[in-house]
Write an enzyme that holds these catalytic residues in place. Structure first.
Site, PDB file in Angstrom:
ATOM      1  N   HIS A 136     -55.805  36.844 -30.001  1.00 58.27           N
ATOM      2  CA  HIS A 136     -55.706  36.003 -28.806  1.00 58.27           C
ATOM      3  C   HIS A 136     -56.798  36.409 -27.814  1.00 58.27           C
ATOM      4  O   HIS A 136     -56.964  37.595 -27.501  1.00 58.27           O
ATOM      5  CB  HIS A 136     -54.318  36.161 -28.190  1.00 58.27           C
ATOM      6  CG  HIS A 136     -54.213  35.564 -26.839  1.00 58.27           C
ATOM      7  ND1 HIS A 136     -54.620  34.277 -26.576  1.00 58.27           N
ATOM      8  CD2 HIS A 136     -53.770  36.077 -25.658  1.00 58.27           C
ATOM      9  CE1 HIS A 136     -54.434  34.021 -25.296  1.00 58.27           C
ATOM     10  NE2 HIS A 136     -53.917  35.093 -24.721  1.00 58.27           N
ATOM     11  N   ASN A 187     -59.400  32.645 -21.190  1.00 56.09           N
ATOM     12  CA  ASN A 187     -58.134  32.679 -21.934  1.00 56.09           C
ATOM     13  C   ASN A 187     -57.540  31.268 -21.901  1.00 56.09           C
ATOM     14  O   ASN A 187     -57.128  30.795 -20.839  1.00 56.09           O
ATOM     15  CB  ASN A 187     -57.200  33.693 -21.267  1.00 56.09           C
ATOM     16  CG  ASN A 187     -55.837  33.770 -21.936  1.00 56.09           C
ATOM     17  OD1 ASN A 187     -55.462  32.890 -22.711  1.00 56.09           O
ATOM     18  ND2 ASN A 187     -55.085  34.809 -21.623  1.00 56.09           N
ATOM     19  N   CYS A 244     -48.930  32.458 -24.679  1.00 53.18           N
ATOM     20  CA  CYS A 244     -50.178  32.721 -25.419  1.00 53.18           C
ATOM     21  C   CYS A 244     -49.948  33.027 -26.899  1.00 53.18           C
ATOM     22  O   CYS A 244     -50.892  33.012 -27.687  1.00 53.18           O
ATOM     23  CB  CYS A 244     -50.957  33.855 -24.772  1.00 53.18           C
ATOM     24  SG  CYS A 244     -51.487  33.468 -23.095  1.00 53.18           S
TER      25      CYS A 244
HETATM   26  N1  COA Z   1     -62.466  40.929  -8.731  1.00 54.28           N
HETATM   27  C1  COA Z   1     -62.822  42.099  -8.161  1.00 54.28           C
HETATM   28  N2  COA Z   1     -61.998  43.149  -8.051  1.00 54.28           N
HETATM   29  C2  COA Z   1     -60.769  43.006  -8.560  1.00 54.28           C
HETATM   30  C3  COA Z   1     -60.328  41.816  -9.172  1.00 54.28           C
HETATM   31  C4  COA Z   1     -61.234  40.742  -9.243  1.00 54.28           C
HETATM   32  N3  COA Z   1     -60.936  39.554  -9.794  1.00 54.28           N
HETATM   33  N4  COA Z   1     -59.061  41.968  -9.584  1.00 54.28           N
HETATM   34  C5  COA Z   1     -58.706  43.217  -9.255  1.00 54.28           C
HETATM   35  N5  COA Z   1     -59.729  43.843  -8.628  1.00 54.28           N
HETATM   36  C6  COA Z   1     -59.790  45.202  -8.112  1.00 54.28           C
HETATM   37  C7  COA Z   1     -58.423  45.713  -7.693  1.00 54.28           C
HETATM   38  O1  COA Z   1     -58.154  45.423  -6.346  1.00 54.28           O
HETATM   39  C8  COA Z   1     -58.569  47.197  -7.930  1.00 54.28           C
HETATM   40  O2  COA Z   1     -59.287  47.763  -6.843  1.00 54.28           O
HETATM   41  P1  COA Z   1     -58.961  49.255  -6.324  1.00 54.28           P
HETATM   42  O3  COA Z   1     -59.250  50.165  -7.482  1.00 54.28           O
HETATM   43  O4  COA Z   1     -59.863  49.429  -5.155  1.00 54.28           O
HETATM   44  O5  COA Z   1     -57.500  49.236  -5.967  1.00 54.28           O
HETATM   45  C9  COA Z   1     -59.478  47.293  -9.142  1.00 54.28           C
HETATM   46  O6  COA Z   1     -60.191  46.034  -9.194  1.00 54.28           O
HETATM   47  C10 COA Z   1     -58.727  47.474 -10.439  1.00 54.28           C
HETATM   48  O7  COA Z   1     -57.635  46.532 -10.463  1.00 54.28           O
HETATM   49  P2  COA Z   1     -56.726  46.350 -11.709  1.00 54.28           P
HETATM   50  O8  COA Z   1     -55.657  45.358 -11.419  1.00 54.28           O
HETATM   51  O9  COA Z   1     -56.340  47.716 -12.178  1.00 54.28           O
HETATM   52  O10 COA Z   1     -57.770  45.696 -12.724  1.00 54.28           O
HETATM   53  P3  COA Z   1     -57.779  45.727 -14.285  1.00 54.28           P
HETATM   54  O11 COA Z   1     -58.885  46.548 -14.769  1.00 54.28           O
HETATM   55  O12 COA Z   1     -56.410  45.981 -14.842  1.00 54.28           O
HETATM   56  O13 COA Z   1     -58.159  44.221 -14.615  1.00 54.28           O
HETATM   57  C11 COA Z   1     -57.116  42.231 -15.371  1.00 54.28           C
HETATM   58  C12 COA Z   1     -57.304  43.181 -14.189  1.00 54.28           C
HETATM   59  C13 COA Z   1     -56.158  41.132 -14.938  1.00 54.28           C
HETATM   60  C14 COA Z   1     -58.467  41.665 -15.749  1.00 54.28           C
HETATM   61  C15 COA Z   1     -56.542  43.039 -16.562  1.00 54.28           C
HETATM   62  O14 COA Z   1     -55.413  43.774 -16.152  1.00 54.28           O
HETATM   63  C16 COA Z   1     -56.164  42.169 -17.716  1.00 54.28           C
HETATM   64  O15 COA Z   1     -56.992  41.538 -18.324  1.00 54.28           O
HETATM   65  N6  COA Z   1     -54.855  42.171 -18.086  1.00 54.28           N
HETATM   66  C17 COA Z   1     -54.376  41.426 -19.215  1.00 54.28           C
HETATM   67  C18 COA Z   1     -54.364  39.974 -18.885  1.00 54.28           C
HETATM   68  C19 COA Z   1     -54.055  39.179 -20.086  1.00 54.28           C
HETATM   69  O16 COA Z   1     -54.545  39.475 -21.133  1.00 54.28           O
HETATM   70  N7  COA Z   1     -53.226  38.177 -19.901  1.00 54.28           N
HETATM   71  C20 COA Z   1     -52.869  37.278 -20.912  1.00 54.28           C
HETATM   72  C21 COA Z   1     -52.062  37.922 -21.956  1.00 54.28           C
HETATM   73  S1  COA Z   1     -51.076  36.736 -22.630  1.00 54.28           S
END
Ligand code: COA
Length: 355
Positions: free
Chosen positions: A259, A289, A118
């Site tokens: 980004h 993204n 990215c």
């Molecule tokens: N839909 C619904 N629930 C979801 C889910 C989805 N797609 N993905 C995760 N969950 C749930 C999890 O199971 C967890 O449930 P729990 O609290 O009962 O255990 C809860 O939501 C929180 O999960 P978590 O993994 O902590 O979510 P988050 O807030 O960190 O969001 C991302 C996940 C991937 C959206 C986030 O971490 C993110 O955007 N990270 C950066 C990604 C990125 O920018 N990548 C490219 C960079 S180059």
């Protein structure tokens, strides 16, 4: 390769183009196959929909379309180097950049792919800037293009909700110090100890694809929570570095083009830098993204809002891990809407003109 030319005083942005494929996948579409909801995706990422390439539409197809629009925006100048930032080349071998250059009729120009996930576009723009400043090349076509729909597991709710496909491109060439469009400062970094945070495990020399390869190994994987934290810190630090080198205060920045990973990441980066979040451009809501394409696509999408001389801060974080930032001012260029469909293109791909 052209004869080494006189070293220019500066490098300027001369053209910009973007392309997103027609296929739209909404959050509601994903609700049907993943345990997720439109409300969750919107609130945790800011994404409403993303675009997927059509069957048979590869990275080079989108890259060539975005590049042709960038060349049109620049007035079809002569190009002597093509850099294509991508994680999803058409094939593992050879590079995709030469195919794009030939398709555009650019002749036997130097052309190579650059892999920084990215952060690829910021890395590629920095290399183009250096190539022109050195006098080695006169004008560079820099493309960021990715087809993540080809490597994301459609059943993985960690990644399938985030990524989309697209391409963006710019033309940069020699210019004058202080000219609107000037690229000012760049800052690039990596940390290979974090390789496992974002990766496709199989398909390289470490783990060739064979009968034992699992789906999990073939698909893209990401440790989202850790990536989130590192992305915010790294983009803010790198941005501070280029602001300082450019002699800009945070209040001088007219537009933050970070980004397009997650709306919450963009807000936090803006907050750490003391930049009004309304100056952080958002394109991810409609395209997700798009990896290496995200910054040039965001630029093309928001170009109508920019005024000549506006100060732009670019920053990105990606797999590797890699991250970086760059500064430029906005040039007086016309940019087509990246949502414009292929059949609405007004001009055919250009034929190269003798220099
Ligand atoms: N839909 C619904 N629930 C979801 C889910 C989805 N797609 N993905 C995760 N969950 C749930 C999890 O199971 C967890 O449930 P729990 O609290 O009962 O255990 C809860 O939501 C929180 O999960 P978590 O993994 O902590 O979510 P988050 O807030 O960190 O969001 C991302 C996940 C991937 C959206 C986030 O971490 C993110 O955007 N990270 C950066 C990604 C990125 O920018 N990548 C490219 C960079 S180059």
């Amino acid at each position: 390769m052209p004869a080494r030319t006189k070293r220019p005083a500066a490098v300027v942005l001369e053209g910009l183009g973007g392309y997103v494929p027609a296929g739209t996948v909404t959050n509601l579409d994903l609700e049907g196959r993943l345990e997720t909801s439109d409300a969750w995706i919107r609130s945790r990422t800011g994404i409403h929909s993303r675009r997927f390439a059509a069957p048979g539409e590869a990275t080079s197809d989108m890259a060539a379309e975005a590049a042709s629009r960038a060349l049109a925006s620049a007035g079809y100048p002569e190009i002597d180097l093509v850099i294509l930032a991508t994680t999803t080349p058409d094939h593992p071998c050879p590079a995709t950049a030469p195919a794009v250059a030939s398709r555009l009729g650019l002749g036997p120009v130097a052309a190579f792919d650059l892999a920084a996930v990215c952060s690829g576009f910021v890395y590629a723009l920095a290399q183009a800037n250096a190539a022109v400043l050195s006098g080695q090349h006169r004008r560079v076509l820099v493309i960021g293009a990715d087809t993540f729909s080809a490597i994301v597991n459609p059943l993985d709710r960690n990644t399938a909700i985030i990524f989309g496909d697209g391409a963006g491109a710019v033309v940069v060439g020699a210019g004058e110090e202080g000219q609107p469009g000037q690229l000012s400062a760049f800052d690039l970094h990596s940390d290979g100890s974090c390789t496992d945070l974002i990766r496709v495990a199989a398909g390289g020399s470490r783990m060739p694809v064979n009968a034992e390869t699992s789906d999990a190994d073939r698909y893209f994987s990401m440790q989202g929570k850790e990536v989130f934290v590192q992305a915010v810190t790294a983009m803010a630090e790198s941005s501070r570095s280029v602001l300082q080198e450019s002699g800009w205060q945070h209040g001088d920045v007219d537009w933050l083009i970070a980004h397009q990973a997650n709306q919450r990441i963009l807000n936090q980066v803006a907050g750490l830098l003391g930049i009004d979040p309304r100056k952080a451009v958002i394109h991810l809501d409609r395209v997700g993204n798009t990896s290496a394409a995200s910054i040039p696509l965001a630029l093309a999408d928001h170009a109508p809002r920019f005024e000549t001389g506006d100060k732009l801060l670019l920053t990105a974080f990606g797999g590797g891990t890699t991250w970086g930032a760059g500064t430029l001012t906005w040039p007086p260029i016309a940019v087509a809407d990246p949502q414009q469909a292929v059949n609405e293109r007004t001009k055919p791909w250009p034929t190269p003109q003798p220099s």
